[in-house]
Motif scaffolding. Structure first.
Motif, PDB file in Angstrom:
ATOM      1  N   SER A  18      17.151 -43.583 -59.477  1.00 48.34           N
ATOM      2  CA  SER A  18      18.061 -43.908 -58.382  1.00 48.34           C
ATOM      3  C   SER A  18      17.255 -44.402 -57.189  1.00 48.34           C
ATOM      4  O   SER A  18      16.224 -43.830 -56.841  1.00 48.34           O
ATOM      5  CB  SER A  18      18.883 -42.682 -57.985  1.00 48.34           C
TER       6      SER A  18
ATOM      7  N   SER B 156      21.089 -51.640 -58.485  1.00 50.99           N
ATOM      8  CA  SER B 156      22.418 -52.073 -58.042  1.00 50.99           C
ATOM      9  C   SER B 156      22.331 -53.195 -57.013  1.00 50.99           C
ATOM     10  O   SER B 156      23.185 -54.090 -56.984  1.00 50.99           O
ATOM     11  CB  SER B 156      23.198 -50.887 -57.472  1.00 50.99           C
TER      12      SER B 156
ATOM     13  N   GLN C  22      30.500 -49.344 -60.958  1.00 51.32           N
ATOM     14  CA  GLN C  22      30.155 -48.004 -61.433  1.00 51.32           C
ATOM     15  C   GLN C  22      31.319 -47.023 -61.329  1.00 51.32           C
ATOM     16  O   GLN C  22      31.595 -46.274 -62.268  1.00 51.32           O
ATOM     17  CB  GLN C  22      28.964 -47.474 -60.644  1.00 51.32           C
ATOM     18  N   ASP C  23      31.993 -47.021 -60.208  1.00 50.57           N
ATOM     19  CA  ASP C  23      33.000 -45.996 -59.933  1.00 50.57           C
ATOM     20  C   ASP C  23      34.392 -46.498 -60.301  1.00 50.57           C
ATOM     21  O   ASP C  23      34.955 -47.356 -59.599  1.00 50.57           O
ATOM     22  CB  ASP C  23      32.956 -45.620 -58.447  1.00 50.57           C
TER      23      ASP C  23
ATOM     24  N   GLU D 247      26.042 -49.664 -64.074  1.00 56.07           N
ATOM     25  CA  GLU D 247      26.237 -48.273 -64.487  1.00 56.07           C
ATOM     26  C   GLU D 247      27.710 -48.012 -64.807  1.00 56.07           C
ATOM     27  O   GLU D 247      28.342 -47.133 -64.213  1.00 56.07           O
ATOM     28  CB  GLU D 247      25.724 -47.320 -63.407  1.00 56.07           C
TER      29      GLU D 247
ATOM     30  N   SER E 148      28.445 -44.173 -66.088  1.00 52.58           N
ATOM     31  CA  SER E 148      27.781 -42.993 -65.526  1.00 52.58           C
ATOM     32  C   SER E 148      28.757 -42.001 -64.905  1.00 52.58           C
ATOM     33  O   SER E 148      28.452 -40.803 -64.799  1.00 52.58           O
ATOM     34  CB  SER E 148      26.734 -43.414 -64.482  1.00 52.58           C
ATOM     35  N   ALA E 149      29.942 -42.471 -64.484  1.00 54.69           N
ATOM     36  CA  ALA E 149      30.923 -41.578 -63.853  1.00 54.69           C
ATOM     37  C   ALA E 149      31.919 -41.002 -64.856  1.00 54.69           C
ATOM     38  O   ALA E 149      32.856 -40.318 -64.459  1.00 54.69           O
ATOM     39  CB  ALA E 149      31.674 -42.329 -62.749  1.00 54.69           C
TER      40      ALA E 149
ATOM     41  N   GLN F 185      32.328 -42.122 -72.442  1.00 54.11           N
ATOM     42  CA  GLN F 185      31.245 -43.096 -72.354  1.00 54.11           C
ATOM     43  C   GLN F 185      31.096 -43.859 -73.654  1.00 54.11           C
ATOM     44  O   GLN F 185      30.963 -45.086 -73.672  1.00 54.11           O
ATOM     45  CB  GLN F 185      29.925 -42.387 -72.022  1.00 54.11           C
TER      46      GLN F 185
ATOM     47  N   ALA G  16      21.671 -49.143 -65.938  1.00 53.18           N
ATOM     48  CA  ALA G  16      21.941 -47.725 -66.185  1.00 53.18           C
ATOM     49  C   ALA G  16      20.680 -46.922 -65.938  1.00 53.18           C
ATOM     50  O   ALA G  16      19.574 -47.464 -65.864  1.00 53.18           O
ATOM     51  CB  ALA G  16      22.437 -47.503 -67.617  1.00 53.18           C
ATOM     52  N   HIS G  17      20.862 -45.605 -65.798  1.00 48.67           N
ATOM     53  CA  HIS G  17      19.706 -44.718 -65.734  1.00 48.67           C
ATOM     54  C   HIS G  17      19.591 -43.876 -66.993  1.00 48.67           C
ATOM     55  O   HIS G  17      18.600 -43.163 -67.165  1.00 48.67           O
ATOM     56  CB  HIS G  17      19.788 -43.805 -64.501  1.00 48.67           C
ATOM     57  N   ASP G  18      20.582 -43.955 -67.889  1.00 49.75           N
ATOM     58  CA  ASP G  18      20.549 -43.230 -69.152  1.00 49.75           C
ATOM     59  C   ASP G  18      19.845 -44.102 -70.190  1.00 49.75           C
ATOM     60  O   ASP G  18      20.391 -45.106 -70.662  1.00 49.75           O
ATOM     61  CB  ASP G  18      21.974 -42.907 -69.600  1.00 49.75           C
TER      62      ASP G  18
END
Length: 343
Positions: free
Chosen positions: A51, A56, A88-89, A169, A172-173, A179, A201-203
């Motif tokens: 992060s 982004s 993302q959201d 992402e 991610s939420a 997912q 993504a961070h995954d």
């Protein structure tokens, strides 16, 4: 073959100002600081990193939501219509006071595509395409679950038949089970519509599942890029190595045997990035040269393999890194992402 998207030495700085009536710039946040990459038609480029590394911000530069400070972004087509974004959201990206039919139709209205009746038909086609009931176009976002709301966002992104979709992402939420459904939907849409993705993504397990190539960002810069399997089997940058050691593993026995590489210190401030290699304050391989010389992205292994890393002392095959030389295993693992129905 000419790439669909070419990003050349892009920088995005955000000014820091002080003063009540007369504001003076006292510094800059180096959110993206000299990023170059290419994306070919039909592929998925995954972008990973901690992060705050600039993922982004880079996505918003590519889609034109942020003007770049310097550098260039070239797209083979009309970027206003053919580059779209999935946010993302799924809750914050939809106006709760508007019906989802109007939300999905917004791109069509803005670009004056079709009549009102034609736009309604297109909206219902898109809803069916992403696994939503077309008869629900008059409902409000609050009447849908998180996974369904993200499908609404995907439908909106597809309204103008884009060639490139930037996924910032997008899962991610969401709950883990949801997912998997959204990721598989994106893969199915790519195959059906011939889409090109930039998937942020961070995954790392998710990125491995969806990506043809992967770029690793750290503090505003690309530090490694390679074909997905090459990067996961043999990461050459110490930062990538540390990220992979912290990735979730489906096999509990393998997870128990692995030791995580724990990086010392915090991520440096993007207001005043370190000299030389930006990773050197946290790197287990740092040498005096790393403090003074900024490494360039150079070919690792076979030049034709396209594996690049910005490191003076890249990780060698069989080398193990970590705090107190903790050993880690680099076995291949696949994320458990099963196809499923919509929710």
């Amino acid at each position: 073959m000419r790439p669909l998207l070419r990003v050349t030495d892009v920088r995005k700085y955000f000014p820091i100002r002080e003063g009540l009536f007369v504001q003076k710039e006292v510094g800059r946040v180096h959110a993206v600081d000299g990023v170059s990459l290419e994306v070919r038609a039909g592929e998925t480029l995954g972008i990973v990193g901690e992060s705050g590394c600039g993922k982004s911000t880079l996505a918003r530069c590519i889609t034109g939501l942020y003007p770049v400070t310097s550098g260039s972004i070239e797209f083979d087509g009309d970027p206003r219509r053919e580059v779209q974004m999935i946010f993302q959201d799924p809750y914050g990206s939809l106006n709760p006071r508007r019906r989802i039919g109007s939300i999905i139709a917004d791109p069509l209205v803005i670009h004056r595509v079709g009549t009102k009746a034609e736009r309604r038909r297109r909206v219902q086609e898109l809803m069916e395409l992403v696994g939503l009931n077309p008869e629900h176009f008059n409902r409000f976002p609050a009447e849908f679950s998180g996974g369904q709301r993200q499908r609404i966002g995907i439908a909106r992104a597809l309204a103008l038949r884009p060639r490139l979709v930037v996924c910032d992402e997008p899962v991610s939420a969401l709950d883990v089970s949801i997912q998997a459904q959204v990721i598989n939907l994106l893969k199915d849409l790519q195959a059906e519509l011939g889409l090109t993705y930039v998937f942020i993504a961070h995954d790392l397990s998710v990125v491995r599942y969806v990506s043809d190539r992967v770029a690793v960002m750290y503090l505003g810069r690309i530090v490694e890029t390679a074909a997905g399997e090459d990067l996961y089997k043999l990461p050459r940058h110490p930062y990538t190595n540390a990220l992979l050691s912290a990735a979730s593993v489906a096999d509990p026995d393998l997870s128990a045997r692995r030791e995580r590489i724990v990086l010392t210190g915090d991520v440096p401030s993007p207001i005043a990035p370190p000299s030389g290699c930006r990773f050197h304050p946290r790197c287990p391989k740092a040498m005096p040269k790393c403090v003074t010389d900024d490494p360039r992205l150079l070919a690792q292994g076979r030049p034709e393999g396209g594996h690049l890393a910005a490191c003076h002392f890249p990780v060698e095959p069989g080398e193990r890194l970590g705090s107190e030389k903790a050993q880690i295993e680099q076995e291949s693992t696949e994320p458990h992402l099963e196809k499923g129905g919509g929710t």
